[in-house]
Scaffold this motif. Structure first.
Motif, PDB file in Angstrom:
ATOM      1  N   TRP A 104      28.094  76.462  53.236  1.00  0.00           N
ATOM      2  CA  TRP A 104      28.237  75.044  52.912  1.00  0.00           C
ATOM      3  C   TRP A 104      29.650  74.730  52.444  1.00  0.00           C
ATOM      4  CZ3 TRP A 104      29.455  71.531  49.185  1.00  0.00           C
ATOM      5  CH2 TRP A 104      29.101  70.202  49.452  1.00  0.00           C
ATOM      6  N   PHE A 105      30.165  75.500  51.496  1.00  0.00           N
ATOM      7  CA  PHE A 105      31.487  75.195  50.963  1.00  0.00           C
ATOM      8  C   PHE A 105      32.588  75.362  52.000  1.00  0.00           C
ATOM      9  CE2 PHE A 105      29.633  75.314  46.686  1.00  0.00           C
ATOM     10  CZ  PHE A 105      30.189  74.156  46.180  1.00  0.00           C
ATOM     11  N   PHE A 106      32.517  76.403  52.818  1.00  0.00           N
ATOM     12  CA  PHE A 106      33.591  76.619  53.785  1.00  0.00           C
ATOM     13  C   PHE A 106      33.453  75.762  55.039  1.00  0.00           C
ATOM     14  CE2 PHE A 106      34.264  80.915  51.649  1.00  0.00           C
ATOM     15  CZ  PHE A 106      35.357  80.477  50.944  1.00  0.00           C
ATOM     16  N   GLU A 107      32.263  75.273  55.318  1.00  0.00           N
ATOM     17  CA  GLU A 107      32.082  74.433  56.498  1.00  0.00           C
ATOM     18  C   GLU A 107      32.078  72.943  56.186  1.00  0.00           C
ATOM     19  OE1 GLU A 107      28.789  75.779  58.874  1.00  0.00           O
ATOM     20  OE2 GLU A 107      29.577  77.813  58.927  1.00  0.00           O
ATOM     21  N   GLU A 108      31.739  72.565  54.963  1.00  0.00           N
ATOM     22  CA  GLU A 108      31.580  71.150  54.639  1.00  0.00           C
ATOM     23  C   GLU A 108      32.628  70.616  53.658  1.00  0.00           C
ATOM     24  OE1 GLU A 108      29.366  69.338  56.251  1.00  0.00           O
ATOM     25  OE2 GLU A 108      28.530  71.108  57.256  1.00  0.00           O
ATOM     26  N   THR A 109      33.448  71.487  53.098  1.00  0.00           N
ATOM     27  CA  THR A 109      34.438  71.042  52.116  1.00  0.00           C
ATOM     28  C   THR A 109      35.786  71.693  52.434  1.00  0.00           C
ATOM     29  OG1 THR A 109      34.244  72.815  50.470  1.00  0.00           O
ATOM     30  CG2 THR A 109      32.576  71.051  50.371  1.00  0.00           C
ATOM     31  N   GLU A 110      36.765  71.370  51.613  1.00  0.00           N
ATOM     32  CA  GLU A 110      38.103  71.958  51.754  1.00  0.00           C
ATOM     33  C   GLU A 110      38.317  73.131  50.793  1.00  0.00           C
ATOM     34  OE1 GLU A 110      40.389  71.100  54.075  1.00  0.00           O
ATOM     35  OE2 GLU A 110      38.781  69.859  54.869  1.00  0.00           O
ATOM     36  N   VAL A 111      37.241  73.664  50.224  1.00  0.00           N
ATOM     37  CA  VAL A 111      37.356  74.774  49.280  1.00  0.00           C
ATOM     38  C   VAL A 111      38.077  75.947  49.931  1.00  0.00           C
ATOM     39  CG1 VAL A 111      35.980  76.553  48.092  1.00  0.00           C
ATOM     40  CG2 VAL A 111      35.420  74.148  47.811  1.00  0.00           C
ATOM     41  N   HIS A 112      38.975  76.555  49.170  1.00  0.00           N
ATOM     42  CA  HIS A 112      39.730  77.711  49.647  1.00  0.00           C
ATOM     43  C   HIS A 112      39.156  79.029  49.122  1.00  0.00           C
ATOM     44  CE1 HIS A 112      43.054  80.307  50.722  1.00  0.00           C
ATOM     45  NE2 HIS A 112      43.151  80.691  49.469  1.00  0.00           N
ATOM     46  N   ARG A 113      38.580  78.985  47.904  1.00  0.00           N
ATOM     47  CA  ARG A 113      38.167  80.226  47.237  1.00  0.00           C
ATOM     48  C   ARG A 113      36.842  80.024  46.528  1.00  0.00           C
ATOM     49  NH1 ARG A 113      39.227  82.604  41.937  1.00  0.00           N
ATOM     50  NH2 ARG A 113      39.569  84.837  42.139  1.00  0.00           N
ATOM     51  N   LEU A 114      35.899  80.914  46.767  1.00  0.00           N
ATOM     52  CA  LEU A 114      34.666  81.003  45.979  1.00  0.00           C
ATOM     53  C   LEU A 114      34.758  82.285  45.174  1.00  0.00           C
ATOM     54  CD1 LEU A 114      31.915  80.122  48.615  1.00  0.00           C
ATOM     55  CD2 LEU A 114      32.552  78.769  46.632  1.00  0.00           C
ATOM     56  N   TRP A 115      34.457  82.185  43.890  1.00  0.00           N
ATOM     57  CA  TRP A 115      34.560  83.382  43.066  1.00  0.00           C
ATOM     58  C   TRP A 115      33.406  83.437  42.075  1.00  0.00           C
ATOM     59  CZ3 TRP A 115      35.532  83.642  37.732  1.00  0.00           C
ATOM     60  CH2 TRP A 115      35.821  82.433  37.113  1.00  0.00           C
ATOM     61  N   LEU A 116      33.239  84.608  41.500  1.00  0.00           N
ATOM     62  CA  LEU A 116      32.201  84.832  40.495  1.00  0.00           C
ATOM     63  C   LEU A 116      32.596  86.038  39.670  1.00  0.00           C
ATOM     64  CD1 LEU A 116      30.579  87.516  41.677  1.00  0.00           C
ATOM     65  CD2 LEU A 116      29.555  85.818  43.167  1.00  0.00           C
ATOM     66  N   ASP A 117      31.881  86.202  38.581  1.00  0.00           N
ATOM     67  CA  ASP A 117      32.022  87.457  37.847  1.00  0.00           C
ATOM     68  C   ASP A 117      30.644  88.078  37.714  1.00  0.00           C
ATOM     69  OD1 ASP A 117      30.801  86.530  35.324  1.00  0.00           O
ATOM     70  OD2 ASP A 117      32.669  85.457  34.980  1.00  0.00           O
ATOM     71  N   ILE A 153      33.323  92.804  32.774  1.00  0.00           N
ATOM     72  CA  ILE A 153      32.866  92.097  33.964  1.00  0.00           C
ATOM     73  C   ILE A 153      33.869  92.287  35.094  1.00  0.00           C
ATOM     74  CG2 ILE A 153      31.429  90.370  32.815  1.00  0.00           C
ATOM     75  CD1 ILE A 153      33.729  88.402  32.992  1.00  0.00           C
ATOM     76  N   SER A 154      33.330  92.320  36.306  1.00  0.00           N
ATOM     77  CA  SER A 154      34.153  92.418  37.507  1.00  0.00           C
ATOM     78  C   SER A 154      34.272  91.035  38.125  1.00  0.00           C
ATOM     79  CB  SER A 154      33.505  93.368  38.519  1.00  0.00           C
ATOM     80  OG  SER A 154      33.401  94.668  37.990  1.00  0.00           O
ATOM     81  N   VAL A 155      35.463  90.698  38.567  1.00  0.00           N
ATOM     82  CA  VAL A 155      35.705  89.434  39.253  1.00  0.00           C
ATOM     83  C   VAL A 155      35.712  89.721  40.749  1.00  0.00           C
ATOM     84  CG1 VAL A 155      37.335  87.538  39.602  1.00  0.00           C
ATOM     85  CG2 VAL A 155      37.038  88.531  37.321  1.00  0.00           C
ATOM     86  N   MET A 156      34.993  88.873  41.505  1.00  0.00           N
ATOM     87  CA  MET A 156      34.900  89.014  42.954  1.00  0.00           C
ATOM     88  C   MET A 156      35.121  87.646  43.587  1.00  0.00           C
ATOM     89  SD  MET A 156      31.574  91.522  43.195  1.00  0.00           S
ATOM     90  CE  MET A 156      31.941  92.087  44.863  1.00  0.00           C
ATOM     91  N   SER A 157      35.637  87.638  44.814  1.00  0.00           N
ATOM     92  CA  SER A 157      35.843  86.360  45.489  1.00  0.00           C
ATOM     93  C   SER A 157      35.780  86.540  46.997  1.00  0.00           C
ATOM     94  CB  SER A 157      37.190  85.752  45.100  1.00  0.00           C
ATOM     95  OG  SER A 157      38.240  86.496  45.682  1.00  0.00           O
ATOM     96  N   ILE A 158      35.668  85.397  47.667  1.00  0.00           N
ATOM     97  CA  ILE A 158      35.812  85.325  49.113  1.00  0.00           C
ATOM     98  C   ILE A 158      36.695  84.109  49.392  1.00  0.00           C
ATOM     99  CG2 ILE A 158      33.628  84.071  49.373  1.00  0.00           C
ATOM    100  CD1 ILE A 158      33.396  85.387  52.176  1.00  0.00           C
ATOM    101  N   LEU A 159      37.673  84.295  50.256  1.00  0.00           N
ATOM    102  CA  LEU A 159      38.616  83.235  50.614  1.00  0.00           C
ATOM    103  C   LEU A 159      38.233  82.634  51.970  1.00  0.00           C
ATOM    104  CD1 LEU A 159      41.936  85.039  49.635  1.00  0.00           C
ATOM    105  CD2 LEU A 159      40.495  83.547  48.211  1.00  0.00           C
ATOM    106  N   ARG A 160      38.663  81.414  52.191  1.00  0.00           N
ATOM    107  CA  ARG A 160      38.338  80.703  53.428  1.00  0.00           C
ATOM    108  C   ARG A 160      38.693  81.536  54.669  1.00  0.00           C
ATOM    109  NH1 ARG A 160      37.081  75.848  55.348  1.00  0.00           N
ATOM    110  NH2 ARG A 160      37.041  74.915  53.289  1.00  0.00           N
ATOM    111  N   HIS A 161      39.903  82.111  54.712  1.00  0.00           N
ATOM    112  CA  HIS A 161      40.293  82.857  55.915  1.00  0.00           C
ATOM    113  C   HIS A 161      39.441  84.118  56.098  1.00  0.00           C
ATOM    114  CE1 HIS A 161      42.905  85.074  53.050  1.00  0.00           C
ATOM    115  NE2 HIS A 161      42.763  86.064  53.905  1.00  0.00           N
ATOM    116  N   GLU A 162      38.953  84.706  55.008  1.00  0.00           N
ATOM    117  CA  GLU A 162      38.063  85.866  55.128  1.00  0.00           C
ATOM    118  C   GLU A 162      36.718  85.444  55.716  1.00  0.00           C
ATOM    119  OE1 GLU A 162      39.991  88.208  51.313  1.00  0.00           O
ATOM    120  OE2 GLU A 162      38.253  86.896  51.010  1.00  0.00           O
ATOM    121  N   TYR A 163      36.234  84.316  55.264  1.00  0.00           N
ATOM    122  CA  TYR A 163      34.991  83.765  55.810  1.00  0.00           C
ATOM    123  C   TYR A 163      35.148  83.503  57.309  1.00  0.00           C
ATOM    124  CZ  TYR A 163      31.473  80.247  56.954  1.00  0.00           C
ATOM    125  OH  TYR A 163      30.463  79.539  57.558  1.00  0.00           O
TER     126      TYR A 163
END
Length: 173
Positions: A104-117, A153-163
């Motif tokens: 949803w975020f990468f297809e419907e918005t301009e979000v570049h980065r999703l992250w979590l810990d 805690i570990s920080v993890m992410s996925i970037l738009r270009h990786e998606y």
């Protein structure tokens, strides 16, 4: 924001859902792994423009979990998956929920980065995050004081270009 698949549907959390949310947070199977908010914090998040607080339901309309997404107003185009909690475990709902959020975020918005810990000892969750494309970025050592000890805690992410690259090799759908 409408997110759904054949298996799951996300909808805006309502005040009446907070009993479910609070019970999920205080469930002994969940408390070691997730943060807990007060009722007041959850209530505030329901009207905060920077937060999506969503209930996850299965195709039968049963509540299976919830997710809190923050950073909606972030000028850096980064969204945090603040909390994702699945009550109906071992049915693939967690992985499916993450795929839907990512899509949803990468297809419907301009979000570049999703992250979590994720708490360092939560290997089950980390495996699920990695399986949908999140990459380990680093560890915030002893950053949470819980009970009588510190937790990392570990920080993890996925970037738009990786998606987008993953779409060429794997199906997120």
């Amino acid at each position: 924001m409408l997110i759904e698949s054949d298996e799951l549907k996300f909808r805006k959390t309502e005040v009446a859902d907070l009993t479910f949310v609070l019970n999920a947070e205080t469930d002994p199977e969940n408390t070691p792994f997730i943060g807990q908010w007060t009722v007041e914090q959850h209530l505030e998040s329901l009207t905060n423009e920077d937060i999506h607080h969503l209930i996850i339901e299965n195709k039968n309309g049963d509540k299976v979990g919830y997710v809190i997404l923050t950073g909606l107003l972030d000028s850096n185009k980064a969204i945090c998956i603040k909390r994702i909690t699945i009550q109906m475990k071992n049915k693939g709902y967690g992985k499916e929920s993450l795929k839907l959020i990512i899509n949803w975020f990468f297809e419907e918005t301009e979000v570049h980065r999703l992250w979590l810990d994720v708490k360092e000892f939560n290997t089950r969750a980390r495996h699920v995050y990695e399986s949908v494309g999140f990459i380990f970025e680093g560890t915030l050592r002893d950053s949470i004081f819980k009970g009588n000890k510190f937790e990392s805690i570990s920080v993890m992410s996925i970037l738009r270009h990786e998606y987008m690259s993953n779409l060429l090799f794997n199906s997120y759908r």
